[in-house]
Design a protein around this motif. Structure first.
Motif, PDB file in Angstrom:
ATOM      1  N   LYS A   1      70.949  15.023  14.208  1.00 25.93           N
ATOM      2  CA  LYS A   1      70.672  13.849  15.023  1.00 25.93           C
ATOM      3  C   LYS A   1      70.225  12.672  14.141  1.00 25.93           C
ATOM      4  CE  LYS A   1      71.485  15.957  18.951  1.00 25.93           C
ATOM      5  NZ  LYS A   1      71.745  17.306  18.465  1.00 25.93           N
ATOM      6  N   VAL A   2      70.673  11.484  14.528  1.00 23.02           N
ATOM      7  CA  VAL A   2      70.431  10.266  13.757  1.00 23.02           C
ATOM      8  C   VAL A   2      68.940   9.985  13.627  1.00 23.02           C
ATOM      9  CG1 VAL A   2      70.771   7.764  13.708  1.00 23.02           C
ATOM     10  CG2 VAL A   2      72.663   9.262  14.363  1.00 23.02           C
ATOM     11  N   ILE A   3      68.191  10.187  14.696  1.00 21.51           N
ATOM     12  CA  ILE A   3      66.765   9.854  14.662  1.00 21.51           C
ATOM     13  C   ILE A   3      66.045  10.695  13.622  1.00 21.51           C
ATOM     14  CG2 ILE A   3      66.263  11.477  16.538  1.00 21.51           C
ATOM     15  CD1 ILE A   3      64.459   8.142  15.772  1.00 21.51           C
ATOM     16  N   ARG A   4      66.422  11.963  13.479  1.00 27.20           N
ATOM     17  CA  ARG A   4      65.778  12.808  12.472  1.00 27.20           C
ATOM     18  C   ARG A   4      66.136  12.341  11.066  1.00 27.20           C
ATOM     19  NH1 ARG A   4      67.126  17.323  16.068  1.00 27.20           N
ATOM     20  NH2 ARG A   4      65.217  18.139  17.002  1.00 27.20           N
ATOM     21  N   VAL A   5      67.378  11.932  10.850  1.00 30.01           N
ATOM     22  CA  VAL A   5      67.783  11.437   9.540  1.00 30.01           C
ATOM     23  C   VAL A   5      67.006  10.167   9.198  1.00 30.01           C
ATOM     24  CG1 VAL A   5      69.716  10.510   8.197  1.00 30.01           C
ATOM     25  CG2 VAL A   5      70.070  12.476   9.700  1.00 30.01           C
ATOM     26  N   ILE A   6      66.832   9.297  10.185  1.00 31.36           N
ATOM     27  CA  ILE A   6      66.039   8.085   9.957  1.00 31.36           C
ATOM     28  C   ILE A   6      64.623   8.449   9.541  1.00 31.36           C
ATOM     29  CG2 ILE A   6      65.031   6.055  11.061  1.00 31.36           C
ATOM     30  CD1 ILE A   6      67.476   5.931  12.872  1.00 31.36           C
ATOM     31  N   LEU A   7      64.015   9.385  10.258  1.00 33.47           N
ATOM     32  CA  LEU A   7      62.643   9.788   9.955  1.00 33.47           C
ATOM     33  C   LEU A   7      62.539  10.454   8.586  1.00 33.47           C
ATOM     34  CD1 LEU A   7      61.444  11.145  13.421  1.00 33.47           C
ATOM     35  CD2 LEU A   7      60.954   8.938  12.366  1.00 33.47           C
ATOM     36  N   LEU A   8      63.541  11.243   8.208  1.00 34.50           N
ATOM     37  CA  LEU A   8      63.537  11.858   6.878  1.00 34.50           C
ATOM     38  C   LEU A   8      63.601  10.794   5.788  1.00 34.50           C
ATOM     39  CD1 LEU A   8      65.963  14.872   7.450  1.00 34.50           C
ATOM     40  CD2 LEU A   8      63.515  15.007   6.996  1.00 34.50           C
ATOM     41  N   LEU A   9      64.431   9.785   5.987  1.00 37.09           N
ATOM     42  CA  LEU A   9      64.536   8.706   5.009  1.00 37.09           C
ATOM     43  C   LEU A   9      63.242   7.898   4.939  1.00 37.09           C
ATOM     44  CD1 LEU A   9      68.178   7.437   5.703  1.00 37.09           C
ATOM     45  CD2 LEU A   9      67.377   8.793   3.759  1.00 37.09           C
ATOM     46  N   LEU A  10      62.647   7.617   6.095  1.00 31.34           N
ATOM     47  CA  LEU A  10      61.387   6.863   6.108  1.00 31.34           C
ATOM     48  C   LEU A  10      60.260   7.655   5.455  1.00 31.34           C
ATOM     49  CD1 LEU A  10      61.444   5.277   9.690  1.00 31.34           C
ATOM     50  CD2 LEU A  10      61.851   4.141   7.500  1.00 31.34           C
ATOM     51  N   GLN A  11      60.244   8.970   5.692  1.00 32.86           N
ATOM     52  CA  GLN A  11      59.241   9.813   5.055  1.00 32.86           C
ATOM     53  C   GLN A  11      59.447   9.853   3.541  1.00 32.86           C
ATOM     54  OE1 GLN A  11      56.530  11.030   5.581  1.00 32.86           O
ATOM     55  NE2 GLN A  11      56.195  12.870   4.331  1.00 32.86           N
ATOM     56  N   GLY A  12      60.700   9.923   3.096  1.00 32.67           N
ATOM     57  CA  GLY A  12      60.980   9.881   1.669  1.00 32.67           C
ATOM     58  C   GLY A  12      60.532   8.577   1.050  1.00 32.67           C
ATOM     59  N   SER A  13      60.776   7.473   1.763  1.00 33.65           N
ATOM     60  CA  SER A  13      60.333   6.163   1.289  1.00 33.65           C
ATOM     61  C   SER A  13      58.803   6.093   1.219  1.00 33.65           C
ATOM     62  CB  SER A  13      60.867   5.074   2.220  1.00 33.65           C
ATOM     63  OG  SER A  13      60.376   3.813   1.855  1.00 33.65           O
ATOM     64  N   ARG A  14      58.132   6.686   2.217  1.00 38.64           N
ATOM     65  CA  ARG A  14      56.664   6.678   2.214  1.00 38.64           C
ATOM     66  C   ARG A  14      56.110   7.460   1.027  1.00 38.64           C
ATOM     67  NH1 ARG A  14      52.945   8.695   7.248  1.00 38.64           N
ATOM     68  NH2 ARG A  14      53.897  10.718   6.774  1.00 38.64           N
ATOM     69  N   GLU A  15      56.745   8.573   0.675  1.00 33.19           N
ATOM     70  CA  GLU A  15      56.274   9.363  -0.463  1.00 33.19           C
ATOM     71  C   GLU A  15      56.442   8.603  -1.770  1.00 33.19           C
ATOM     72  OE1 GLU A  15      54.595  12.211  -0.366  1.00 33.19           O
ATOM     73  OE2 GLU A  15      54.659  11.894   1.806  1.00 33.19           O
ATOM     74  N   LEU A  16      57.521   7.814  -1.885  1.00 30.46           N
ATOM     75  CA  LEU A  16      57.704   6.991  -3.073  1.00 30.46           C
ATOM     76  C   LEU A  16      56.608   5.930  -3.174  1.00 30.46           C
ATOM     77  CD1 LEU A  16      61.591   6.457  -3.061  1.00 30.46           C
ATOM     78  CD2 LEU A  16      60.258   7.920  -4.594  1.00 30.46           C
ATOM     79  N   LYS A  17      56.253   5.335  -2.031  1.00 33.61           N
ATOM     80  CA  LYS A  17      55.175   4.342  -2.030  1.00 33.61           C
ATOM     81  C   LYS A  17      53.847   4.979  -2.409  1.00 33.61           C
ATOM     82  CE  LYS A  17      57.315   1.475   1.562  1.00 33.61           C
ATOM     83  NZ  LYS A  17      57.216   1.010   2.976  1.00 33.61           N
ATOM     84  N   ARG A  18      53.624   6.207  -1.944  1.00 35.89           N
ATOM     85  CA  ARG A  18      52.370   6.890  -2.270  1.00 35.89           C
ATOM     86  C   ARG A  18      52.262   7.211  -3.750  1.00 35.89           C
ATOM     87  NH1 ARG A  18      52.033  11.167   2.829  1.00 35.89           N
ATOM     88  NH2 ARG A  18      50.970   9.751   4.289  1.00 35.89           N
ATOM     89  N   LEU A  19      53.415   7.432  -4.412  1.00 40.48           N
ATOM     90  CA  LEU A  19      53.384   7.667  -5.847  1.00 40.48           C
ATOM     91  C   LEU A  19      52.914   6.428  -6.604  1.00 40.48           C
ATOM     92  CD1 LEU A  19      56.717   9.671  -6.384  1.00 40.48           C
ATOM     93  CD2 LEU A  19      54.394  10.560  -6.513  1.00 40.48           C
ATOM     94  N   VAL A  20      53.334   5.267  -6.093  1.00 48.56           N
ATOM     95  CA  VAL A  20      52.944   4.012  -6.738  1.00 48.56           C
ATOM     96  C   VAL A  20      51.527   3.624  -6.345  1.00 48.56           C
ATOM     97  CG1 VAL A  20      53.524   1.568  -7.016  1.00 48.56           C
ATOM     98  CG2 VAL A  20      55.345   3.267  -6.785  1.00 48.56           C
TER      99      VAL A  20
END
Length: 472
Positions: A344-363
């Motif tokens: 489902k598209v909504i889950r893919v969106i959330l996975l991408l947003l979560q991945g982006s959030r983890e990158l921000k947390r690294l910085v």
């Protein structure tokens, strides 16, 4: 089972109308199903008890397993096509789960009753027999919220379009029925006869992919019919709560669609896939004109990525890059709350947003970042559920694929068959490019379970295999 037996009468009526001799199998199946249903109901007719969440999950699984099994009876009784027990179960579960994988060859010569029945099963399974049951069970004194939570696709299970769950289920079915009628009428105006128009509207709105012809939509050789199919596939691949909000009693408000993040991502995916297919096919010079190339590219991109599986062309004969790309796109599927399969598209969106959030947390290790959809912050439990679902989905995929390879299936066929059945897509590559008749019985049973896992969104079925579920 008693209610489901009623679905065996319309195909019998079709057999009478077309005088094709296929009605007796459905009369026999109707009597058997009615007797079994009554026999199970009568001793328990006075039992009344509220369902708990755990029992709701169990009942959902049993609904699909029992009704899928009963749905195989007409195929077993029918003389044409002559199917084995395994093939009968495979065809029934494929229809009910809207997968669209078939073991039948020679659709053009089949009795009309069998053809109609296959599409009717897909139509019933498209929105979910459970959602229909949710509208009926409260009348019988049984709560339905547990069933609805277990059945409805998408990561957020507690949202309802109306205050009462029965009204929600009815609203879903009204929308579903209206779209089916509109699709059938459009097909008829475009040149299909009434029988083909009704059957293909069933499988289009259900995003099932069954056809009355071996050549699928390519049989009609009509760009107009192809475009109608594309439009209604996209409509059916959208979250049905959007349709409800856009066409509510307060009037028509199409802006609801364009404010939804999932809608915009779904359309963007279709545009990108179509563009890639068009450029690749046009550059390879497979078709004579740009218009013909665009027609094939658009249709196959939408059909495969929404997990319908209709065909106008043998897409597996295209440059290998495209079939693999389209198979991978079926993992995304349609919107949550639609009749499409996939993650489902909504889950893919959330996975991408979560991945982006983890990158921000690294910085910024001490930063606080929330995940928002359409301006609304989502609780972490939703994100955790999405990651859990993705992990379970990947695990089921790998296990099914490895079992198929252990049974002797080659890697390409095993990969595509698992993807096609787990995503409720239908057509694959290799041995299963056209149909599943040539694979062994063991492989068919593995793929049948893959269909169930995909249709029940993995967790609903997987939870039954955990010790925690069976403990008091």
């Amino acid at each position: 089972m008693g209610l489901f037996s009623l679905s065996l009468l319309p195909p019998a009526l079709v057999a009478v109308i077309y005088k094709d001799g296929g009605g007796m199998a459905f009369i026999q199946a109707f009597v058997l199903c009615l007797i079994l249903g009554f026999g199970l109901w009568y001793p328990n007719r006075a039992h009344r008890k509220d369902l708990r969440t755990r029992e709701g999950f169990l009942l959902v699984v049993l609904f699909w397993v029992v009704l899928g099994s009963i749905g195989a009876v007409p195929f077993i009784f029918s003389g044409q096509p002559s199917l084995s027990l395994t093939d009968s179960f495979f065809e029934s579960f494929s229809a009910l789960t809207t997968t669209g994988a078939t073991v039948i060859v020679g659709l053009d010569s089949l009795p009309k009753a069998i053809l109609f029945y296959r599409h009717l099963l897909q139509w019933l399974g498209g929105m979910g027999i459970i959602v229909l049951a949710v509208a009926i069970l409260p009348v019988l004194g049984v709560g339905g919220m547990q069933l609805y939570r277990a059945e409805m696709p998408g990561p957020v299970k507690d949202s309802k379009m109306t205050p009462r769950i029965a009204e929600t289920a009815k609203a879903l079915w009204y929308i579903y029925l209206a779209l089916t009628v509109a699709c059938a009428f459009a097909y008829w105006l475009a040149g299909m006869d009434a029988f083909d128009a009704i059957c293909h509207s069933f499988s289009t709105i259900a995003i099932g992919g069954f056809s009355t012809h071996d050549a699928s939509m390519g049989y009609f050789n009509s760009p107009t019919i192809n475009m109608i199919c594309v439009v209604f596939l996209l409509i059916a691949a959208l979250n049905f709560s959007l349709h409800f909000a856009a066409f509510s009693r307060r009037g028509i408000n199409l802006r609801v669609y364009f404010r939804d993040a999932e809608f915009k991502v779904l359309i963007a995916i279709q545009l990108v896939l179509t563009a890639i297919c068009f450029v690749t096919l046009y550059g390879s010079g497979i078709y004579d004109s740009a218009e013909e190339t665009f027609d094939y590219a658009l249709f196959q991109a939408v059909s495969i990525s929404t997990t319908a599986g209709f065909g106008t062309e043998s897409f597996h004969a295209w440059p290998l890059f495209l079939p693999i790309l389209l198979i991978f796109s079926s993992f995304i599927g349609g919107s949550g709350g639609s009749t499409a399969g996939g993650i489902k598209v909504i889950r893919v969106i959330l996975l991408l947003l979560q991945g982006s959030r983890e990158l921000k947390r690294l910085v910024h290790p001490r930063g606080m970042f929330s995940i928002r959809i359409s301006g609304n912050a989502l609780p972490d439990r939703v994100i955790d559920a999405v990651w859990g679902f993705f992990s379970a989905y990947a695990l089921v995929f790998v296990i099914c694929m490895l079992i198929l390879m252990a049974l002797g299936m080659d890697a390409i066929t095993a990969f595509s068959a698992t993807a096609a059945c787990l995503n409720n897509l239908g057509p694959g590559l290799g041995e299963v490019a056209s149909n599943y008749a040539s694979i062994g019985d063991g492989e068919k049973w593995v793929l049948l379970f893959a269909m169930l896992f995909g249709r029940l969104e993995v967790f609903t079925l997987l939870i039954l295999f955990t010790p925690t579920f069976w403990k008091n």
